[in-house]
Design a protein around this motif. Structure first.
Motif, PDB file in Angstrom:
ATOM      1  N   ALA A 111       0.842  -1.206   0.000  1.00  0.00           N
ATOM      2  CA  ALA A 111       0.000   0.000   0.000  1.00  0.00           C
ATOM      3  C   ALA A 111       0.876   1.254   0.000  1.00  0.00           C
ATOM      4  O   ALA A 111       0.620   2.198  -0.759  1.00  0.00           O
ATOM      5  CB  ALA A 111      -0.941   0.000   1.199  1.00  0.00           C
ATOM      6  N   ALA A 112       1.907   1.269   0.837  1.00  0.00           N
ATOM      7  CA  ALA A 112       2.795   2.431   0.919  1.00  0.00           C
ATOM      8  C   ALA A 112       3.540   2.671  -0.401  1.00  0.00           C
ATOM      9  O   ALA A 112       3.776   3.810  -0.783  1.00  0.00           O
ATOM     10  CB  ALA A 112       3.799   2.244   2.051  1.00  0.00           C
ATOM     11  N   LEU A 113       3.879   1.594  -1.086  1.00  0.00           N
ATOM     12  CA  LEU A 113       4.605   1.705  -2.351  1.00  0.00           C
ATOM     13  C   LEU A 113       3.660   1.801  -3.550  1.00  0.00           C
ATOM     14  O   LEU A 113       4.110   1.869  -4.695  1.00  0.00           O
ATOM     15  CB  LEU A 113       5.564   0.526  -2.499  1.00  0.00           C
ATOM     16  CG  LEU A 113       6.702   0.515  -1.477  1.00  0.00           C
ATOM     17  CD1 LEU A 113       7.443  -0.821  -1.490  1.00  0.00           C
ATOM     18  CD2 LEU A 113       7.666   1.672  -1.719  1.00  0.00           C
ATOM     19  N   LYS A 114       2.363   1.761  -3.268  1.00  0.00           N
ATOM     20  CA  LYS A 114       1.322   1.915  -4.299  1.00  0.00           C
ATOM     21  C   LYS A 114       1.447   0.881  -5.414  1.00  0.00           C
ATOM     22  O   LYS A 114       1.416   1.197  -6.598  1.00  0.00           O
ATOM     23  CB  LYS A 114       1.338   3.334  -4.850  1.00  0.00           C
ATOM     24  CG  LYS A 114       1.014   4.365  -3.791  1.00  0.00           C
ATOM     25  CD  LYS A 114       0.979   5.755  -4.348  1.00  0.00           C
ATOM     26  CE  LYS A 114       0.477   6.662  -3.245  1.00  0.00           C
ATOM     27  NZ  LYS A 114       1.241   7.751  -2.921  1.00  0.00           N
ATOM     28  N   VAL A 115       1.595  -0.371  -4.990  1.00  0.00           N
ATOM     29  CA  VAL A 115       1.602  -1.494  -5.925  1.00  0.00           C
ATOM     30  C   VAL A 115       0.489  -2.455  -5.516  1.00  0.00           C
ATOM     31  O   VAL A 115       0.031  -2.422  -4.373  1.00  0.00           O
ATOM     32  CB  VAL A 115       2.978  -2.228  -5.960  1.00  0.00           C
ATOM     33  CG1 VAL A 115       4.080  -1.293  -6.440  1.00  0.00           C
ATOM     34  CG2 VAL A 115       3.322  -2.819  -4.607  1.00  0.00           C
ATOM     35  N   PRO A 116       0.041  -3.307  -6.431  1.00  0.00           N
ATOM     36  CA  PRO A 116      -1.009  -4.269  -6.069  1.00  0.00           C
ATOM     37  C   PRO A 116      -0.571  -5.155  -4.903  1.00  0.00           C
ATOM     38  O   PRO A 116       0.614  -5.457  -4.740  1.00  0.00           O
ATOM     39  CB  PRO A 116      -1.182  -5.102  -7.345  1.00  0.00           C
ATOM     40  CG  PRO A 116      -0.668  -4.241  -8.443  1.00  0.00           C
ATOM     41  CD  PRO A 116       0.426  -3.412  -7.839  1.00  0.00           C
ATOM     42  N   PRO A 117      -1.535  -5.585  -4.098  1.00  0.00           N
ATOM     43  CA  PRO A 117      -1.204  -6.466  -2.968  1.00  0.00           C
ATOM     44  C   PRO A 117      -0.714  -7.828  -3.453  1.00  0.00           C
ATOM     45  O   PRO A 117      -0.908  -8.213  -4.598  1.00  0.00           O
ATOM     46  CB  PRO A 117      -2.522  -6.592  -2.213  1.00  0.00           C
ATOM     47  CG  PRO A 117      -3.576  -6.198  -3.173  1.00  0.00           C
ATOM     48  CD  PRO A 117      -2.958  -5.298  -4.191  1.00  0.00           C
TER      49      PRO A 117
ATOM     50  N   LEU B  53       9.205 -10.119  -1.660  1.00  0.00           N
ATOM     51  CA  LEU B  53       8.537  -8.866  -1.987  1.00  0.00           C
ATOM     52  C   LEU B  53       9.288  -8.132  -3.091  1.00  0.00           C
ATOM     53  O   LEU B  53       8.668  -7.534  -3.978  1.00  0.00           O
ATOM     54  CB  LEU B  53       8.401  -7.977  -0.747  1.00  0.00           C
ATOM     55  CG  LEU B  53       7.840  -6.567  -1.008  1.00  0.00           C
ATOM     56  CD1 LEU B  53       6.404  -6.637  -1.525  1.00  0.00           C
ATOM     57  CD2 LEU B  53       7.936  -5.730   0.254  1.00  0.00           C
ATOM     58  N   CYS B  54      10.602  -8.168  -3.069  1.00  0.00           N
ATOM     59  CA  CYS B  54      11.401  -7.498  -4.106  1.00  0.00           C
ATOM     60  C   CYS B  54      11.098  -8.055  -5.498  1.00  0.00           C
ATOM     61  O   CYS B  54      11.102  -7.305  -6.479  1.00  0.00           O
ATOM     62  CB  CYS B  54      12.889  -7.594  -3.799  1.00  0.00           C
ATOM     63  SG  CYS B  54      13.423  -6.403  -2.559  1.00  0.00           S
ATOM     64  N   HIS B  55      10.824  -9.345  -5.600  1.00  0.00           N
ATOM     65  CA  HIS B  55      10.420  -9.891  -6.901  1.00  0.00           C
ATOM     66  C   HIS B  55       9.118  -9.216  -7.352  1.00  0.00           C
ATOM     67  O   HIS B  55       8.978  -8.824  -8.509  1.00  0.00           O
ATOM     68  CB  HIS B  55      10.236 -11.409  -6.836  1.00  0.00           C
ATOM     69  CG  HIS B  55      11.521 -12.168  -6.785  1.00  0.00           C
ATOM     70  ND1 HIS B  55      12.457 -12.119  -7.798  1.00  0.00           N
ATOM     71  CD2 HIS B  55      12.024 -12.994  -5.848  1.00  0.00           C
ATOM     72  CE1 HIS B  55      13.483 -12.894  -7.487  1.00  0.00           C
ATOM     73  NE2 HIS B  55      13.249 -13.428  -6.295  1.00  0.00           N
ATOM     74  N   HIS B  56       8.188  -9.077  -6.424  1.00  0.00           N
ATOM     75  CA  HIS B  56       6.912  -8.419  -6.724  1.00  0.00           C
ATOM     76  C   HIS B  56       7.157  -6.971  -7.151  1.00  0.00           C
ATOM     77  O   HIS B  56       6.556  -6.482  -8.116  1.00  0.00           O
ATOM     78  CB  HIS B  56       6.014  -8.489  -5.488  1.00  0.00           C
ATOM     79  CG  HIS B  56       4.635  -7.983  -5.699  1.00  0.00           C
ATOM     80  ND1 HIS B  56       3.747  -8.547  -6.599  1.00  0.00           N
ATOM     81  CD2 HIS B  56       3.956  -6.955  -5.106  1.00  0.00           C
ATOM     82  CE1 HIS B  56       2.599  -7.896  -6.556  1.00  0.00           C
ATOM     83  NE2 HIS B  56       2.699  -6.922  -5.660  1.00  0.00           N
ATOM     84  N   LEU B  57       8.041  -6.286  -6.439  1.00  0.00           N
ATOM     85  CA  LEU B  57       8.335  -4.893  -6.768  1.00  0.00           C
ATOM     86  C   LEU B  57       9.025  -4.759  -8.123  1.00  0.00           C
ATOM     87  O   LEU B  57       8.831  -3.761  -8.817  1.00  0.00           O
ATOM     88  CB  LEU B  57       9.184  -4.260  -5.656  1.00  0.00           C
ATOM     89  CG  LEU B  57       8.518  -4.177  -4.284  1.00  0.00           C
ATOM     90  CD1 LEU B  57       9.470  -3.580  -3.262  1.00  0.00           C
ATOM     91  CD2 LEU B  57       7.207  -3.401  -4.344  1.00  0.00           C
ATOM     92  N   ASP B  58       9.818  -5.748  -8.490  1.00  0.00           N
ATOM     93  CA  ASP B  58      10.436  -5.715  -9.821  1.00  0.00           C
ATOM     94  C   ASP B  58       9.360  -5.624 -10.897  1.00  0.00           C
ATOM     95  O   ASP B  58       9.464  -4.834 -11.832  1.00  0.00           O
ATOM     96  CB  ASP B  58      11.298  -6.958 -10.061  1.00  0.00           C
ATOM     97  CG  ASP B  58      12.676  -6.849  -9.448  1.00  0.00           C
ATOM     98  OD1 ASP B  58      12.984  -5.821  -8.818  1.00  0.00           O
ATOM     99  OD2 ASP B  58      13.452  -7.808  -9.603  1.00  0.00           O
ATOM    100  N   TYR B  59       8.324  -6.431 -10.762  1.00  0.00           N
ATOM    101  CA  TYR B  59       7.250  -6.437 -11.754  1.00  0.00           C
ATOM    102  C   TYR B  59       6.334  -5.216 -11.627  1.00  0.00           C
ATOM    103  O   TYR B  59       5.986  -4.585 -12.628  1.00  0.00           O
ATOM    104  CB  TYR B  59       6.395  -7.706 -11.618  1.00  0.00           C
ATOM    105  CG  TYR B  59       7.122  -8.973 -11.999  1.00  0.00           C
ATOM    106  CD1 TYR B  59       7.473  -9.229 -13.322  1.00  0.00           C
ATOM    107  CD2 TYR B  59       7.451  -9.920 -11.037  1.00  0.00           C
ATOM    108  CE1 TYR B  59       8.129 -10.392 -13.677  1.00  0.00           C
ATOM    109  CE2 TYR B  59       8.108 -11.095 -11.382  1.00  0.00           C
ATOM    110  CZ  TYR B  59       8.449 -11.325 -12.697  1.00  0.00           C
ATOM    111  OH  TYR B  59       9.108 -12.471 -13.047  1.00  0.00           O
ATOM    112  N   GLU B  60       5.932  -4.903 -10.415  1.00  0.00           N
ATOM    113  CA  GLU B  60       4.869  -3.922 -10.209  1.00  0.00           C
ATOM    114  C   GLU B  60       5.351  -2.487 -10.004  1.00  0.00           C
ATOM    115  O   GLU B  60       4.677  -1.552 -10.424  1.00  0.00           O
ATOM    116  CB  GLU B  60       3.989  -4.337  -9.025  1.00  0.00           C
ATOM    117  CG  GLU B  60       3.325  -5.693  -9.190  1.00  0.00           C
ATOM    118  CD  GLU B  60       2.330  -5.738 -10.349  1.00  0.00           C
ATOM    119  OE1 GLU B  60       1.870  -4.660 -10.807  1.00  0.00           O
ATOM    120  OE2 GLU B  60       2.009  -6.849 -10.800  1.00  0.00           O
TER     121      GLU B  60
END
Length: 180
Positions: free
Chosen positions: A66-72, A130-137
């Motif tokens: 939520a703080a980084l404004k990416v999908p959960p 989570l970093c994998h998720h952030l790479d995409y999103e």
């Protein structure tokens, strides 16, 4: 300096790798720290409470995404790590597919001794996935490679959330004090 597997990548993958490697830090808002239940996670691990660990991991990931404004991203915490000829699996990220949300799996016990992993190790694994998720999103990379930049992003998150004390040791009590 790229990792050895870089030579096996095609030109498009090398471009993605280099883009990933350029990003070394994920900034978090300082006001986010007090709402992350790291002390509760430390207690859940110490008490070997799998259900509570999963609940807390969900809260941590929900707050960070939520703080980084990416999908959960959904999360499941399992007991003993799986093991095969490839080694021991600490965590696993599965990207979302066809409306299905991305998913993180993390294991809290070692294979050999079946001991609960240390708080900081467990948190690092959660942040790694989570970093994998952030790479995409967040970074909008088509693939998520383990680059030097990837590991630095992981460390940047860990050090912002659970910085080490002067002796280089992070205790759950110290983490909780530093967050409030």
């Amino acid at each position: 300096m790229p990792f050895a597997y870089y030579r096996r990548l095609n030109e498009e993958q090398r471009r993605i790798y280099r883009r990933s490697d350029e990003v070394r830090f994920i900034p978090l808002l300082p006001k986010l720290r007090p709402i992350l239940p790291l002390g509760t996670l430390a207690r859940a691990l110490k008490q070997d409470d799998l259900k509570e660990a999963q609940t807390v991991c969900r809260q941590i990931l929900d707050n960070l995404t939520a703080a980084l404004k990416v999908p959960p991203v959904s999360v499941a915490v399992h007991a003993v790590r799986p093991r095969g000829h490839w080694g021991e699996l600490h965590g696993l990220y599965t990207p979302g597919d066809g409306g299905k949300p991305a998913h993180v799996e993390i294991w809290m016990r070692t294979v050999r001794r079946r001991q609960v992993v240390a708080f900081r190790t467990f948190l690092r694994t959660l942040l790694h996935e989570l970093c994998h998720h952030l790479d995409y999103e967040l970074l909008k990379l088509p693939e998520s490679f383990h680059t030097e930049g990837f590991y630095q992003r992981e460390s940047s998150l860990l050090n912002q959330l659970a910085p080490k004390d002067d002796a280089g040791i992070q205790s759950p009590a110290t983490a909780q004090k530093q967050l409030v």
